[in-house]
Design an enzyme around this catalytic site. Structure first.
Site, mmCIF file in Angstrom:
data_model
loop_
_atom_site.group_PDB
_atom_site.id
_atom_site.type_symbol
_atom_site.label_atom_id
_atom_site.label_comp_id
_atom_site.label_asym_id
_atom_site.label_seq_id
_atom_site.Cartn_x
_atom_site.Cartn_y
_atom_site.Cartn_z
ATOM 1 N N GLU A 76 1.583 -4.365 1.551
ATOM 2 C CA GLU A 76 2.276 -5.658 1.438
ATOM 3 C C GLU A 76 1.306 -6.686 2.006
ATOM 4 O OE1 GLU A 76 3.857 -8.777 2.615
ATOM 5 O OE2 GLU A 76 5.360 -7.664 3.790
ATOM 6 N N CYS A 121 4.545 -14.173 5.189
ATOM 7 C CA CYS A 121 3.822 -13.939 3.924
ATOM 8 C C CYS A 121 4.514 -14.582 2.725
ATOM 9 C CB CYS A 121 3.693 -12.448 3.649
ATOM 10 S SG CYS A 121 2.767 -11.603 4.895
ATOM 11 N N TRP A 149 1.513 -9.006 13.189
ATOM 12 C CA TRP A 149 2.064 -9.644 14.383
ATOM 13 C C TRP A 149 3.206 -10.613 14.066
ATOM 14 C CZ3 TRP A 149 1.717 -14.723 13.426
ATOM 15 C CH2 TRP A 149 0.679 -15.161 12.593
ATOM 16 N N ASN A 150 3.369 -11.014 12.792
ATOM 17 C CA ASN A 150 4.307 -12.118 12.540
ATOM 18 C C ASN A 150 5.773 -11.713 12.636
ATOM 19 O OD1 ASN A 150 4.103 -10.693 10.130
ATOM 20 N ND2 ASN A 150 4.229 -12.497 8.839
ATOM 21 N N GLU A 180 -3.930 -18.946 2.028
ATOM 22 C CA GLU A 180 -2.674 -19.060 2.773
ATOM 23 C C GLU A 180 -2.953 -19.793 4.092
ATOM 24 O OE1 GLU A 180 -1.404 -15.045 3.373
ATOM 25 O OE2 GLU A 180 0.707 -15.573 3.249
ATOM 26 N N LYS A 198 0.304 1.971 14.413
ATOM 27 C CA LYS A 198 -0.431 1.036 15.276
ATOM 28 C C LYS A 198 0.053 -0.378 14.963
ATOM 29 C CE LYS A 198 -4.345 -1.102 14.702
ATOM 30 N NZ LYS A 198 -3.916 -2.435 15.185
ATOM 31 N N PRO A 199 0.657 -1.050 15.957
ATOM 32 C CA PRO A 199 1.048 -2.442 15.742
ATOM 33 C C PRO A 199 -0.155 -3.369 15.922
ATOM 34 C CG PRO A 199 1.718 -1.721 17.933
ATOM 35 C CD PRO A 199 1.020 -0.548 17.290
ATOM 36 N N ALA A 200 -0.012 -4.607 15.491
ATOM 37 C CA ALA A 200 -1.095 -5.590 15.657
ATOM 38 C C ALA A 200 -1.409 -5.783 17.137
ATOM 39 C CB ALA A 200 -0.654 -6.914 15.051
ATOM 40 N N GLY A 209 -0.217 -6.883 5.919
ATOM 41 C CA GLY A 209 -1.260 -7.719 6.523
ATOM 42 C C GLY A 209 -2.083 -8.381 5.440
ATOM 43 N N SER A 210 -3.328 -8.673 5.771
ATOM 44 C CA SER A 210 -4.133 -9.488 4.858
ATOM 45 C C SER A 210 -4.671 -8.665 3.680
ATOM 46 C CB SER A 210 -5.312 -10.100 5.619
ATOM 47 O OG SER A 210 -6.261 -9.103 5.885
HETATM 48 C C1 SIN Z 1 6.221 -10.935 5.893
HETATM 49 O O1 SIN Z 1 5.915 -12.029 6.284
HETATM 50 O O2 SIN Z 1 5.366 -10.108 5.573
HETATM 51 C C2 SIN Z 1 7.654 -10.459 5.759
HETATM 52 C C3 SIN Z 1 8.659 -11.493 5.610
HETATM 53 C C4 SIN Z 1 10.038 -10.957 5.285
HETATM 54 O O3 SIN Z 1 10.317 -9.780 5.374
HETATM 55 O O4 SIN Z 1 10.870 -11.770 4.902
#
Ligand code: SIN
Length: 490
Positions: free
Chosen positions: A260, A294, A158-159, A392, A182-184, A238-239
């Site tokens: 990732e 992230c 979602w971020n 985190e 599938k998006p968040a 995601g996590s």
């Molecule tokens: C992320 O938060 O997973 C991606 C951040 C980015 O692409 O800079």
């Protein structure tokens, strides 16, 4: 000529399967809410395994033709998609801000960031080369060619509701794969709008399919892809716990995975750094998307001789940040994504304060603004026992740890199962070389806080996952190598 859409025209509430908008087979829907107010924006399809299966069926039907489409024609479709995204950057940016909460300028920035991956992979589509292997025996010719891996399932967070799905779909389509996604559950609207534009750009029916699902039903929907042998790849951001679950549950059909996952990025400020530039770099890296990124620094290590100066300059900058809903053009920090996110931030800050940290600025919720706001915070005297050192925080909180020498800083920075990004500031060239090599991370920012680019390989080591997104390496994750050995030539 590209078409410009109004924000309301971009809001879609159904799944996109086989080139058509369809409700979930159960007829169920769930609420998508504005994190700034908690109000419902729209109800979208709440999909289950039957919808996931229909998406895979469509992707399987579309695969032979898309795989055989000339690379330059796939590239042309992606370039048209890129042009449509850019043409609609303002409305898409507002949609991101509406469902995700990031300030408008950042919403628009994310659109251009996501679009840059589409343009990049459109070009890369035409550069999928193989190799002729030097002859090893008379009468035998050996070569290696690259082929699309097949159907890819993209599961996104979602971020960054646009950029993360764009940088998965674009390389998949560029490589000749077809996609189910599938998006968040917090932010399906931007992804649905993006898919609508892909369709307008000429992505053929079935080549790109997207379903939305609530937290409760999403697991069962995705499980269908994990078990289906036709789905050859999972790409997930995601996590770490969810990444491990996907790796485990997809093992039955041995899919290729790009994961990732979570980070716990260290940011080290040595006493030979340009302190003002280190503060500026930390502001850029830490407060992007309100700290919900992230690669945001999660632990800031400052050498003792410059600790007070750094803490002072930083807390003045952080204290001056404007926290407001995305609709306020001056907003620099918006609401956090949901109540769970604010509760986690609050838990981390309270735990740190109970264990001896001092809030130099912030340290509280901003309930006057709405349900999900937290004040940008700087905590001095952070220690490794605190929760925010190991997990985190994913919010606007900077804990400052003190260190005395380089070895101690590197030990502390690497003392985590995660390894996505790391940053350090120093003006000593020998130290720059040593520390760059010593840090256990997939990405290292050296005297720089803004590290993301479509031209660079994005991804982690250790429990931050594997695979790379963007750059010339990003396409490899969607290709498999076939070795051809032709005999009887003499
Ligand atoms: C992320 O938060 O997973 C991606 C951040 C980015 O692409 O800079």
């Amino acid at each position: 000529m590209t078409q410009r859409f109004e924000l309301n025209d971009l809001i879609r509430a159904d799944n996109f399967i086989d080139g058509k908008w369809v409700a979930a087979s159960s007829g169920k829907r769930f609420d998508v809410t504005d994190p700034a107010t908690g109000k419902v924006i729209v109800q979208v399809a709440d999909s289950g395994p039957a919808d996931a299966r229909a998406a895979t069926d469509a992707a399987a039907r579309a695969l032979p033709a898309w795989r055989d489409t000339l690379a330059k024609d796939r590239a042309a479709v992606l370039h048209r998609w890129h042009a449509l995204i850019v043409e609609n950057a303002d409305a898409l940016g507002r949609l991101i801000s509406l469902e995700q909460g990031k300030p408008l300028a950042e919403g628009r920035g994310e659109v251009m960031y996501g679009a840059s991956y589409v343009a990049w992979f459109a070009d890369e589509a035409t550069r999928i080369y193989g190799d002729i292997i030097p002859q090893q025996a008379r009468g035998k010719r050996m070569s290696a060619i690259k082929e699309p891996i097949g159907i890819c399932a993209a599961i996104t967070p979602w971020n960054f509701p646009l950029a993360m799905i764009a940088r998965k779909i674009a390389p998949a389509l560029a490589a000749g794969c077809t996609v189910v996604g599938k998006p968040a559950e917090d932010t399906p609207l931007t992804a649905l709008a993006l898919v609508m534009l892909a369709h307008e750009a000429g992505v053929p029916p079935g080549a790109l399919n997207l379903i939305s699902a609530s937290r409760d039903n999403g697991v069962a929907a995705v499980a269908d892809w994990l078990e289906d042998g036709r789905v050859r790849k999972i790409t997930f951001t995601g996590s770490t716990p969810v990444g491990k679950y996907l790796a485990k549950e997809s093992a039955g059909t041995l899919k290729k995975l790009s994961l990732e996952l979570g980070g716990n990025a260290p940011f080290i400020v040595f006493d030979d750094a340009d302190i003002e530039s280190a503060v500026a770099g930390l502001m850029a890296a830490k407060f992007r998307n309100g700290g919900q990124t992230c690669v945001c620094p999660n632990r800031v290590y400052v050498q003792s001789s410059v600790y007070e100066k750094f803490a002072d300059l930083l807390s003045k900058r952080v204290g001056a940040l404007k926290v407001a809903p995305a609709t306020d053009e001056q907003a620099q920090i918006g609401p956090m994504i949901n109540a769970r996110a604010v509760e986690k931030i609050e838990r981390h800050v309270n735990d740190a304060i109970e264990r001896g940290a001092r809030a130099l600025t912030g340290g509280k919720r901003l309930t006057d603004l709405g349900p999900n706001y937290y004040a940008p915070t700087v905590l001095a005297d952070a220690t490794p026992e605190m929760q925010l050192s190991c997990e985190e925080t994913f919010g606007p909180v900077v804990p400052l740890f003190k260190f005395d020498d380089e070895a101690e800083a590197i030990r502390a920075a690497n003392d985590t199962p995660f390894g996505l990004a790391a940053y350090f500031y120093s003006q000593n060239v020998k130290r720059i070389d040593r520390v760059s090599r010593a840090l256990e991370a997939g990405i290292v920012g050296i005297n720089e806080g803004a590290i993301s680019s479509e031209a660079a390989p994005f991804g982690g080591v250790k429990e931050s996952g594997y695979g790379r997104e963007g750059s010339k390496y990003g396409l490899d994750d969607y290709l498999s190598i076939k070795y051809l050995c032709q005999g009887g030539l003499e």
